[in-house]
Motif scaffolding. Sequence first.
Motif, short mmCIF file in Angstrom:
data_model
loop_
_atom_site.label_atom_id
_atom_site.label_comp_id
_atom_site.label_asym_id
_atom_site.label_seq_id
_atom_site.Cartn_x
_atom_site.Cartn_y
_atom_site.Cartn_z
N UNK A 160 0.82 -1.22 0.00
CA UNK A 160 0.00 0.00 0.00
C UNK A 160 0.86 1.27 0.00
N UNK A 161 2.17 1.09 0.03
CA UNK A 161 3.07 2.26 -0.03
C UNK A 161 3.36 2.55 -1.50
N UNK A 162 2.49 3.34 -2.12
CA UNK A 162 2.55 3.54 -3.58
C UNK A 162 3.66 4.44 -4.05
N UNK A 163 3.74 5.65 -3.50
CA UNK A 163 4.71 6.63 -4.00
C UNK A 163 6.11 6.32 -3.50
N UNK A 164 7.07 6.97 -4.15
CA UNK A 164 8.46 6.79 -3.74
C UNK A 164 8.68 7.30 -2.33
N UNK A 165 7.98 8.39 -1.99
CA UNK A 165 8.10 8.95 -0.64
C UNK A 165 7.54 7.99 0.40
N UNK A 166 6.43 7.33 0.06
CA UNK A 166 5.83 6.36 0.98
C UNK A 166 6.75 5.15 1.18
N UNK A 167 7.38 4.72 0.09
CA UNK A 167 8.30 3.59 0.19
C UNK A 167 9.49 3.93 1.08
N UNK A 168 10.00 5.16 0.92
CA UNK A 168 11.14 5.58 1.74
C UNK A 168 10.75 5.68 3.22
N UNK A 169 9.53 6.19 3.46
CA UNK A 169 9.04 6.29 4.83
C UNK A 169 8.92 4.90 5.45
N UNK A 170 8.43 3.94 4.67
CA UNK A 170 8.31 2.57 5.16
C UNK A 170 9.68 2.00 5.50
N UNK A 171 10.66 2.23 4.64
CA UNK A 171 12.02 1.74 4.91
C UNK A 171 12.57 2.34 6.20
N UNK A 172 12.31 3.64 6.40
CA UNK A 172 12.78 4.31 7.62
C UNK A 172 12.11 3.72 8.86
N UNK A 173 10.84 3.45 8.76
CA UNK A 173 10.10 2.87 9.89
C UNK A 173 10.65 1.49 10.22
N UNK A 174 10.88 0.69 9.19
CA UNK A 174 11.38 -0.67 9.42
C UNK A 174 12.78 -0.65 10.01
N UNK A 175 13.59 0.27 9.53
CA UNK A 175 14.95 0.40 10.06
C UNK A 175 14.89 0.76 11.54
#
Length: 460
Positions: free
Chosen positions: A304-319
């Motif tokens: 559900x993380x469609x945009x590039x910004x959403x993907x980066x935010x998800x990566x930051x959260x997981x990290x």
Amino acid sequence: MATEAKRPKTGDEKCVLEPLNNFLLWCESVQLTLSDKVYLSKEGTAAEYGMLAKEDIEEGHVLFSIPRDALLHQGTTKVKKVLEEGKKCLESASGWVPLLLSLLYEYTSSTSHWKPYLSLWPNFRTLDQPMFWSENERDKLLKGTGIPESVITDLRKLQDEYNSVVLPFIKSHPDLWDPEKHNLELYKSLVAFVMAYSFQEPVEDDDEDEDDDEKEPNLPMMVPMADMLNHISKHNANLEYTPECLKMVSIRRIRKGEEVFNTYGQMANWQLLHMYGFAEPFPNNINDTADIKMATVYKAAAQVAGSEADQQLLEDKWKMLCEMEVVGEKGVFIFGQSGSLTYHELYTTIKVLCMSSQIFEDFRENEGWEEDDEDDDNKMEQDLSFEGLAGLSEGWKRLLYAAATMTLDSYNEDVETDRRLMEDQRALAELSSRERRALYVRLGQKNILQRIQQLTKPAS
């Protein structure tokens, strides 16, 4: 030690009874006392040998007791001195090497004190953990259960341990061990034997100030007679430990003709099959569980993380979650019969993954702390119980629903196919023991995952 219907006995009756009679004579010689209210048999038991009640047995009755010097472990074996002298070079990740070397020696010694006991398992033909299945069979029957991956890890570690620790030691003591006789194949069988039949004495945690590194390790040991009892989650006997002996004691009334069952602990079917080679028939195991991989929850969030910004935010959260040691690459979230058993980790993970970018930034600046955080363990447990899942926010439910769906998709067969097979008594009877046990494992897990789906299905 399976808990499924016995097949009719075949072969020579004398061949079956002779090892058992020799064992019972040995029990008398080592002063193992067996209650006259029970007897051992291969008939009328869940699997292989088992213990049955001759008459009604009251709660608290001592079914048998065994003196500690009749137990088989590194401190009682004939090669005790050699093992003690080589203690440092026998250290390994499993901690089992001294016991396994004891068994390698005693199992192949014609004069072993424990020969009548060990003769109950000629060539270990009754052991049937998935480590003895072919890789194709494991993948076909157990894909998605987590067992094939665990077996691969076990076999790799077992071989490494034998080659790097055991083999050099036995080569240095040719008067006691022979690499040709005490080979990797026998070692593998003995590892399975220890997995299926050994016991570990509970460690009393009396001295809280004692350094963990200085505490004596909780080592496995073989307990003759105790390993004759089969397991079910709703057991009727427990093994008790005293300084002089070990005692099997009834924990409820046992009726005449009823089998006496011990417990190996609160174990899910996948654990029972992996370690012991059997599974409780579905849905009898009240301790059954299903895992959702932490990585699967991340994949569900990425959907559900469609945009590039959403993907980066998800990566930051997981990290951030990894740094907090809430999640890990090979970690799992565990669900039992009433909901999440790893509710603290799961609650924190979903909460962070569903945060808005601004709230997450504040969360990260505070290094995972929230001043107004009212989430306590009781709330987390309740929210992630099966009673509480339906009341979660839509974002949380979508994430759990997607993760459960992905996990269900990892099996070879869908849940309805397995359920129909389970309900078809004729088809079920035609399955091999491996196929049947694998079915119990799969269906137990899928049933829990499907319930998560049903409780978190997004509003249409």
